[in-house]
Design an enzyme around this catalytic site. Structure first.
Site, PDB file in Angstrom:
ATOM      1  N   ARG A 223       0.865  -1.184   0.000  1.00  0.00           N
ATOM      2  CA  ARG A 223       0.000   0.000   0.000  1.00  0.00           C
ATOM      3  C   ARG A 223       0.899   1.232   0.000  1.00  0.00           C
ATOM      4  NH1 ARG A 223      -3.608  -2.843  -1.472  1.00  0.00           N
ATOM      5  NH2 ARG A 223      -5.548  -3.297  -0.375  1.00  0.00           N
ATOM      6  N   HIS A 271      -2.139   0.416  -9.613  1.00  0.00           N
ATOM      7  CA  HIS A 271      -2.715  -0.535  -8.646  1.00  0.00           C
ATOM      8  C   HIS A 271      -3.440  -1.686  -9.353  1.00  0.00           C
ATOM      9  CE1 HIS A 271      -4.282  -0.907  -4.274  1.00  0.00           C
ATOM     10  NE2 HIS A 271      -4.330  -2.092  -4.873  1.00  0.00           N
TER      11      HIS A 271
HETATM   12  P1  NDP Z   1      -1.512 -11.611   4.806  1.00  0.00           P
HETATM   13  O1  NDP Z   1      -2.348 -11.064   5.899  1.00  0.00           O
HETATM   14  O2  NDP Z   1      -1.711 -13.015   4.378  1.00  0.00           O
HETATM   15  O3  NDP Z   1       0.029 -11.457   5.185  1.00  0.00           O
HETATM   16  C1  NDP Z   1       0.540 -10.313   5.754  1.00  0.00           C
HETATM   17  C2  NDP Z   1       1.993 -10.551   6.107  1.00  0.00           C
HETATM   18  O4  NDP Z   1       2.557  -9.331   6.579  1.00  0.00           O
HETATM   19  C3  NDP Z   1       2.170 -11.581   7.236  1.00  0.00           C
HETATM   20  O5  NDP Z   1       3.278 -12.387   7.011  1.00  0.00           O
HETATM   21  C4  NDP Z   1       2.392 -10.701   8.468  1.00  0.00           C
HETATM   22  O6  NDP Z   1       3.185 -11.300   9.486  1.00  0.00           O
HETATM   23  C5  NDP Z   1       3.172  -9.558   7.829  1.00  0.00           C
HETATM   24  N1  NDP Z   1       3.074  -8.368   8.687  1.00  0.00           N
HETATM   25  C6  NDP Z   1       1.975  -7.648   9.014  1.00  0.00           C
HETATM   26  N2  NDP Z   1       2.305  -6.637   9.838  1.00  0.00           N
HETATM   27  C7  NDP Z   1       3.624  -6.723  10.047  1.00  0.00           C
HETATM   28  C8  NDP Z   1       4.549  -5.989  10.819  1.00  0.00           C
HETATM   29  N3  NDP Z   1       4.173  -4.933  11.543  1.00  0.00           N
HETATM   30  N4  NDP Z   1       5.845  -6.365  10.811  1.00  0.00           N
HETATM   31  C9  NDP Z   1       6.247  -7.446  10.086  1.00  0.00           C
HETATM   32  N5  NDP Z   1       5.407  -8.195   9.319  1.00  0.00           N
HETATM   33  C10 NDP Z   1       4.118  -7.838   9.306  1.00  0.00           C
HETATM   34  O7  NDP Z   1      -1.685 -10.619   3.579  1.00  0.00           O
HETATM   35  P2  NDP Z   1      -1.611 -10.940   2.022  1.00  0.00           P
HETATM   36  O8  NDP Z   1      -0.335 -11.629   1.740  1.00  0.00           O
HETATM   37  O9  NDP Z   1      -2.875 -11.582   1.591  1.00  0.00           O
HETATM   38  O10 NDP Z   1      -1.626  -9.461   1.392  1.00  0.00           O
HETATM   39  C11 NDP Z   1      -0.647  -8.522   1.751  1.00  0.00           C
HETATM   40  C12 NDP Z   1      -1.027  -7.154   1.231  1.00  0.00           C
HETATM   41  O11 NDP Z   1      -0.809  -7.071  -0.176  1.00  0.00           O
HETATM   42  C13 NDP Z   1      -2.485  -6.743   1.374  1.00  0.00           C
HETATM   43  O12 NDP Z   1      -2.795  -6.372   2.694  1.00  0.00           O
HETATM   44  C14 NDP Z   1      -2.570  -5.590   0.399  1.00  0.00           C
HETATM   45  O13 NDP Z   1      -2.173  -4.410   1.057  1.00  0.00           O
HETATM   46  C15 NDP Z   1      -1.523  -5.946  -0.658  1.00  0.00           C
HETATM   47  N6  NDP Z   1      -2.176  -6.270  -1.936  1.00  0.00           N
HETATM   48  C16 NDP Z   1      -1.893  -5.493  -3.029  1.00  0.00           C
HETATM   49  C17 NDP Z   1      -2.464  -5.767  -4.246  1.00  0.00           C
HETATM   50  C18 NDP Z   1      -2.128  -4.957  -5.442  1.00  0.00           C
HETATM   51  O14 NDP Z   1      -2.749  -5.148  -6.492  1.00  0.00           O
HETATM   52  N7  NDP Z   1      -1.144  -4.084  -5.382  1.00  0.00           N
HETATM   53  C19 NDP Z   1      -3.379  -6.898  -4.423  1.00  0.00           C
HETATM   54  C20 NDP Z   1      -3.585  -7.664  -3.236  1.00  0.00           C
HETATM   55  C21 NDP Z   1      -3.001  -7.350  -2.039  1.00  0.00           C
HETATM   56  P3  NDP Z   1       2.677 -12.612  10.255  1.00  0.00           P
HETATM   57  O15 NDP Z   1       2.778 -13.729   9.244  1.00  0.00           O
HETATM   58  O16 NDP Z   1       3.624 -12.773  11.347  1.00  0.00           O
HETATM   59  O17 NDP Z   1       1.263 -12.355  10.671  1.00  0.00           O
HETATM   60  C1  OXD Z   2      -6.323  -5.932  -2.716  1.00  0.00           C
HETATM   61  C2  OXD Z   2      -5.919  -5.009  -3.764  1.00  0.00           C
HETATM   62  O1  OXD Z   2      -6.086  -5.679  -1.533  1.00  0.00           O
HETATM   63  O2  OXD Z   2      -6.410  -5.142  -4.910  1.00  0.00           O
HETATM   64  O3  OXD Z   2      -6.873  -6.986  -3.058  1.00  0.00           O
HETATM   65  O4  OXD Z   2      -5.109  -4.128  -3.511  1.00  0.00           O
END
Ligand code: NDP
Ligand code: OXD
Length: 308
Positions: A223, A271
């Site tokens: 993000r 995006h």
């Molecule tokens: P998940 O919730 O499956 O994974 C999030 C990961 O981030 C976990 O490993 C978590 O750690 C880690 N994390 C969260 N907070 C912290 C922190 N403070 N310090 C260290 N690690 C942290 O999310 P997804 O993989 O499904 O998606 C990730 C993000 O990708 C979404 O939230 C979205 O913002 C972005 N996204 C972007 C898209 C785009 O088109 N650009 C499309 C889809 C998603 P832990 O495993 O320990 O909980």
């Molecule tokens: C999502 C995205 O979070 O599209 O799925 O960014």
């Protein structure tokens, strides 16, 4: 019982067809045609209405149509309403494709060749072995893990960073703030796949960019507000960072006058790295509705204390 869909209307039509075919017992409605608000138990939304509990008095679950839920104001969602993020194979596949192309673009010097092309220069650059290019992914969730599992097949030394400890075959896993500097210090291509929370907002600033090896590159697919854009520009201008591929910015859309648009070492996409695919997402939502009816935990339920 009704599921109300409030997101992209074109995709909503595809959801409607799939619901009619796969779950005729659930009435499907497309926002703003909500029908009787009292019958809406489920909401699938990119952005819920401002006051969901008042607009939809019997709402039980909000399904995000995206993997992220930072666009929701959770303070307006009472605790008895469950919030579920999208965990479906289509969104994973799209992200793996996008990040793979971005890493290979950097690895195979396509930024430099694009600059050479503008000057009609035909000059070979030395090809670096994948084994010498270290990739690091911030976030080891659904998307970060899938991306690393693919990238390691190319031979890149791969590492990841998360909040809690993980173990992924062939991936050096780091956890917690204390491990962040060491993770950055071994990373030539940094990929951000973190959710936006209070803890990740502004995480990537000049101090963090300075911890990367000089000449590292950055791929941002998390993000926009996780990276300080002025610090990013400064790091690019000083050569601390060599290239950046940005799918997310702050704000979105990026204002026309923003210097990132024209920076020769920046590529921007609007995006689009990945998006939910109706053909796979509807099955996941229906499965979660079944689980909810049976009193079972749903896949992707958001932990409000963590914020993701
Ligand atoms: P998940 O919730 O499956 O994974 C999030 C990961 O981030 C976990 O490993 C978590 O750690 C880690 N994390 C969260 N907070 C912290 C922190 N403070 N310090 C260290 N690690 C942290 O999310 P997804 O993989 O499904 O998606 C990730 C993000 O990708 C979404 O939230 C979205 O913002 C972005 N996204 C972007 C898209 C785009 O088109 N650009 C499309 C889809 C998603 P832990 O495993 O320990 O909980
Ligand atoms: C999502 C995205 O979070 O599209 O799925 O960014």
């Amino acid at each position: 019982m009704t599921l109300l869909y409030k997101a992209d209307p074109e995709r909503g039509k595809q959801w409607a067809q799939r619901f009619a075919h796969k779950a005729p017992d659930i009435a499907f409605r497309l926002w703003p045609d909500i029908g009787d608000p009292a019958s809406v138990r489920y909401l699938a939304a990119w952005q819920p209405p401002d006051d969901p509990a008042r607009t939809l008095p019997n709402l039980e679950v909000i399904f995000s149509v995206g993997a992220g839920i930072d666009q929701f104001d959770l303070s307006r969602v009472p605790p008895h309403i469950a919030v579920v993020r999208m965990m479906e194979p289509g969104i994973v596949e799209g992200m793996v494709e996008y990040v793979t192309q971005a890493v290979l673009t950097i690895h195979r010097d396509l930024f430099d060749y694009a600059l050479q092309q503008r000057q009609r220069v035909w000059r070979e650059l030395p090809v670096r072995a994948a084994a010498t290019r270290r990739v690091g992914v911030l976030g080891l969730g659904m998307l970060g893990t899938a991306v690393l599992e693919r990238l390691r097949l190319f031979g890149f030394p791969c590492a990841g960073w998360s909040r809690s400890a993980h173990s992924i075959e062939g991936v050096e896993c780091h956890a917690g703030m204390d491990a962040l500097d060491a993770f950055l210090g071994r990373t030539d291509i940094l990929v951000c796949l973190l959710p936006l929370t209070d803890a990740t907002r502004g995480l990537l600033d000049r101090h963090r960019f300075a911890k990367l090896p000089k000449g590292a590159s950055f791929i941002h697919v998390g993000r926009g507000p996780q990276a300080n854009q002025q610090d990013l520009l400064d790091a690019l201008d000083s050569g601390q960072l060599q290239n950046a591929i940005l799918d997310v910015t702050d704000p979105e859309p990026l204002p026309e006058s923003h210097p990132l648009w024209t920076h020769p070492r920046v590529r921007i996409t609007p995006h689009v790295a990945s998006a939910t695919r109706p053909e796979t997402a509807v099955d996941v939502v229906l499965d979660n509705i079944r689980r909810h009816r049976d009193g079972l935990p749903m896949l992707g339920e958001v932990d409000r204390t963590r914020g993701y």
